[in-house]
Design a protein around this motif. Structure first.
Motif, PDB file in Angstrom:
ATOM      1  N   LEU A 195       0.789  -1.389  -0.082  1.00 47.82           N
ATOM      2  CA  LEU A 195      -0.234   0.095   0.060  1.00 47.82           C
ATOM      3  C   LEU A 195       0.850   1.196   0.087  1.00 47.82           C
ATOM      4  CD1 LEU A 195      -2.872  -1.047   2.607  1.00 47.82           C
ATOM      5  CD2 LEU A 195      -2.829  -1.082  -0.019  1.00 47.82           C
ATOM      6  N   LEU A 196       1.955   1.248   0.654  1.00 49.23           N
ATOM      7  CA  LEU A 196       2.873   2.231   0.709  1.00 49.23           C
ATOM      8  C   LEU A 196       3.367   2.368  -0.589  1.00 49.23           C
ATOM      9  CD1 LEU A 196       4.280   4.321   2.940  1.00 49.23           C
ATOM     10  CD2 LEU A 196       5.986   2.554   3.164  1.00 49.23           C
ATOM     11  N   GLU A 197       3.821   1.553  -1.202  1.00 48.67           N
ATOM     12  CA  GLU A 197       4.526   1.605  -2.630  1.00 48.67           C
ATOM     13  C   GLU A 197       3.405   2.050  -3.444  1.00 48.67           C
ATOM     14  OE1 GLU A 197       5.729  -2.325  -4.116  1.00 48.67           O
ATOM     15  OE2 GLU A 197       6.971  -2.602  -2.583  1.00 48.67           O
ATOM     16  N   TYR A 198       2.183   1.771  -3.445  1.00 50.50           N
ATOM     17  CA  TYR A 198       1.162   2.559  -4.391  1.00 50.50           C
ATOM     18  C   TYR A 198       0.563   3.823  -3.806  1.00 50.50           C
ATOM     19  CZ  TYR A 198       0.347  -1.641  -7.021  1.00 50.50           C
ATOM     20  OH  TYR A 198       0.611  -2.858  -7.959  1.00 50.50           O
ATOM     21  N   GLU A 199       1.316   4.458  -2.776  1.00 49.21           N
ATOM     22  CA  GLU A 199       1.215   5.739  -2.141  1.00 49.21           C
ATOM     23  C   GLU A 199      -0.439   5.816  -1.728  1.00 49.21           C
ATOM     24  OE1 GLU A 199       2.240   8.396  -5.195  1.00 49.21           O
ATOM     25  OE2 GLU A 199       4.568   7.848  -5.002  1.00 49.21           O
ATOM     26  N   LEU A 200      -0.757   4.819  -1.069  1.00 45.50           N
ATOM     27  CA  LEU A 200      -2.046   4.791  -0.574  1.00 45.50           C
ATOM     28  C   LEU A 200      -2.141   5.212   0.806  1.00 45.50           C
ATOM     29  CD1 LEU A 200      -3.421   1.363  -2.419  1.00 45.50           C
ATOM     30  CD2 LEU A 200      -4.221   4.047  -2.846  1.00 45.50           C
ATOM     31  N   ILE A 201      -1.067   5.099   1.504  1.00 48.67           N
ATOM     32  CA  ILE A 201      -0.954   5.513   2.785  1.00 48.67           C
ATOM     33  C   ILE A 201       0.541   6.159   3.065  1.00 48.67           C
ATOM     34  CG2 ILE A 201      -2.429   3.627   3.985  1.00 48.67           C
ATOM     35  CD1 ILE A 201       0.108   1.971   4.582  1.00 48.67           C
ATOM     36  N   THR A 202       0.515   6.706   4.231  1.00 51.63           N
ATOM     37  CA  THR A 202       2.079   7.162   4.639  1.00 51.63           C
ATOM     38  C   THR A 202       2.364   6.490   5.756  1.00 51.63           C
ATOM     39  OG1 THR A 202       0.895   9.080   5.551  1.00 51.63           O
ATOM     40  CG2 THR A 202       1.656   9.295   3.302  1.00 51.63           C
ATOM     41  N   VAL A 203       3.484   6.400   6.125  1.00 53.13           N
ATOM     42  CA  VAL A 203       4.006   5.778   7.449  1.00 53.13           C
ATOM     43  C   VAL A 203       5.193   6.845   7.847  1.00 53.13           C
ATOM     44  CG1 VAL A 203       3.168   3.477   6.957  1.00 53.13           C
ATOM     45  CG2 VAL A 203       5.568   4.029   6.445  1.00 53.13           C
ATOM     46  N   LYS A 204       5.451   7.005   8.929  1.00 59.19           N
ATOM     47  CA  LYS A 204       6.498   7.368   9.886  1.00 59.19           C
ATOM     48  C   LYS A 204       7.296   6.435  10.290  1.00 59.19           C
ATOM     49  CE  LYS A 204       4.301  11.587  10.284  1.00 59.19           C
ATOM     50  NZ  LYS A 204       4.668  12.452   9.262  1.00 59.19           N
TER      51      LYS A 204
END
Length: 98
Positions: free
Chosen positions: A26-35
């Motif tokens: 999901l992070l790769e698809y820029e659907l979420i952001t993480v810290k």
């Protein structure tokens, strides 16, 4: 970095019985952001409802990450249109009183 309003990705994955690799996708698809802090990944509380919706799409409906990306784009577009429609209704209601 303040992490008071964040949850560890590992904890989220354990609670929702999903692999961390799914979150990475999901992070790769820029659907979420993480810290990232202290070598741990965190997701904000603001994104939890969207993330939970994506997990349900994936697990319960069998939607792949590409499909989730398309669905999210369509949902965002619908939300923008609803917001714009509400603004237009508010403007129109001002003229109805005349």
């Amino acid at each position: 970095m303040k992490l008071a309003y964040h949850i560890k990705v590992k904890e989220f994955c354990l609670k929702h019985e999903v692999e961390e690799s799914f979150i990475d996708t999901l992070l790769e698809y820029e659907l979420i952001t993480v810290k990232i802090a202290h070598e741990e990944k965190y997701v904000s509380h603001e994104e939890l409802s969207q993330l939970e919706r994506m997990v349900r799409m994936y697990r319960e409906l069998g939607v792949n990450p590409e499909g989730i990306q398309i669905i999210q784009q369509l949902l965002n577009k619908i939300e923008r249109h609803q917001h714009e429609l509400q603004k237009l209704r508010n403007r129109l209601s001002r003229f109805e009183d005349f």
